[in-house]
Design a protein around this motif. Sequence first.
Motif, mmCIF file in Angstrom:
data_model
loop_
_atom_site.group_PDB
_atom_site.id
_atom_site.type_symbol
_atom_site.label_atom_id
_atom_site.label_comp_id
_atom_site.label_asym_id
_atom_site.label_seq_id
_atom_site.Cartn_x
_atom_site.Cartn_y
_atom_site.Cartn_z
ATOM 1 N N ARG A 290 58.531 51.882 44.010
ATOM 2 C CA ARG A 290 58.981 50.492 43.983
ATOM 3 C C ARG A 290 60.091 50.225 44.989
ATOM 4 O O ARG A 290 60.738 49.167 44.930
ATOM 5 C CB ARG A 290 59.469 50.147 42.567
ATOM 6 N N GLU A 330 58.843 45.692 39.789
ATOM 7 C CA GLU A 330 57.735 46.134 38.928
ATOM 8 C C GLU A 330 56.682 45.034 38.793
ATOM 9 O O GLU A 330 55.470 45.304 38.894
ATOM 10 C CB GLU A 330 58.282 46.512 37.556
ATOM 11 N N ARG A 334 52.834 45.414 40.190
ATOM 12 C CA ARG A 334 51.720 45.420 39.246
ATOM 13 C C ARG A 334 50.795 44.228 39.424
ATOM 14 O O ARG A 334 49.568 44.365 39.338
ATOM 15 C CB ARG A 334 52.268 45.455 37.817
#
Length: 632
Positions: A290, A330, A334
């Motif tokens: 990330r 995140e 995703r």
Amino acid sequence: MRALAAAIVLVYHLIPGAAPAGLIGVDVFFVISGYLITRLLINEYERNSRIELKAFWLRRLRRLFPALAFMVLVCVALAALVGGDALVKARLQTITALTYTYNWAQIATGSDYFAASDPLLLTNVWSLAIEQQFYIVWPLVLLVIVRWRGRAIVPGLLAIASATSMAIISGTNLSRAYYGTDTHLFGLMIGAILAMIISGRAPRPSSPRLVRLVGLWGPAGWLAVAVLAAIGTQIYDDDRGLYIWGLPVASLASAIIIRAVMPDVTVASAMARGLCAILEHPVLVWIGTRSYGLYLWHWPLLVLANYQWPSASPYLVGACVAALSLALAEISLRYVEDPMRRAGIIATLRAWGAIVVASFRRGPHRLRGDSSTMTFRHLSVGRRIVTLAMTTVTAAAVVLASVGLAVAPTKTTLQMQIDAARAQLDQHNDARRNGAAPQGTASPKPTEPSPPPSDKKPPATDEDKTGNVSLSFIGDSVMLAASPAITARWPKALVDAEVSRAMPSIDHLISRQLAADSLGDVVIVGLATNGTIRDDQIEGVLHAIGADRRLVLVNGYSRPKARWVIDANAAIDNAARQHPDRVFVANWHTVAADHQDLLASDQTHPRKAGIDLYVKTLHSAINEAATSLDGH
């Protein structure tokens, strides 16, 4: 390695003073990118005897652009909510960020990367622009040289030329040296050199002697980590040595770390295995995955927080920004980056559109398209609610960002205040040079009341004890912003103030006034904002003005990251102790600390409501200096 690079940058920006040269984290990223991209292209050529440029560029676009566009949309929308200075140059920033030309646009407009006041929302994307320019041009160069036996000579020469250019240009224009693709190319080229001479799949050494030699990279890797730590924590980002040798050395150290964790070294060295085990720790791997999102989000969130809550604790702000950056990284990974990287940008957008339409229907539905896109038999009530909420938020972000871009100013409130002050000061000085007696005009009434002085600051008084004592003011943008009030209080004073002025210019300025026979009996110097002040510089000023004049030094106030202000204030206090009869301190630092609500968003310059307080602080010290002269 990516986690290490991201951590260095985040500490630099979010924890004031913890890593004063933490910007080396960007150079660590450059070396990693230079190595990985070059190795990837060479591997493709070795497998297929060709490099598919179109496919490579498409993969880079899918990997990098969606996260960038998502961040820009959200942060510009948030800036529209914050309003004011948070939106300065938002149109130019957005266009150049999305076209990967941000660094050259900032060079063209004369932007100062290192300016602490009024930071721009998307400044951190300058490094993404350099990387994307590298991704476009470097494969073309590699196509030409990939067959050459001495191909590593090309990136070697480019690295030397780039580092040399940075060393030279940093002496006259530090931002140009830092922003430039040409001057900041060496990290990418060092990574490319490593990729050309080491395959990354090196076989196990065939002899004990070779095992020992290869194993030396293990301790070298740990030494390189120590070098990065030393540069990041012991050098400051305003130290020119960082740009002459610090960044190139940090880049070389990064390349050594990469070499130290390659398979052949970890087989031969226990120290290399230990280093590899740390870098492959699950937490660091999670952060590294990330790291791109963390880098994208943390800076604009920090800028927005500082504009919204300028007086908040920098440590509290840093902690909140770090946590929010992790959450957004995140979400981005995703729901934006991974889907678009796997299925493509257009296919993913179509799938999202189909989900939005299906969320308003009843019964089972199936999305058409590639199997890697989102498929479902039917949408649950919860999924419909989430989808509707995300659609609403996205639509609101688009509207807010559009409004923000439409109303974005080109200058900050502080810049406009300083420009107005500059115009008034020019009129004052023109009248003074033409022999007219400048008449002080009352400064505009502040819209906010000036609070009474605290017990800590010098006593403020309207009684003027200067009499026939002449005054010369020499200062930076803080004094320039207050110059209308200064010339109103002392109409005959000579005021020489400029933006970004620092103490090294003082000798020339004093010599110029001495040559013109215009240097006042009391010289007021306010140059503590833009750089450190040394004891010998103050001694030089005292020697230049002579024993018959008095010196008033205005100390500075700024955010904790501006460590040079602390050093400058210490030198000013020391000079006052050493020369109590000749040096007097206008203690703006204490006054500003007590009244931070009267400071501009940069927490350095006084707003209109704080200018009267600034002038009262000067007035008190000037009265002391004037009464110390013979006959007063």
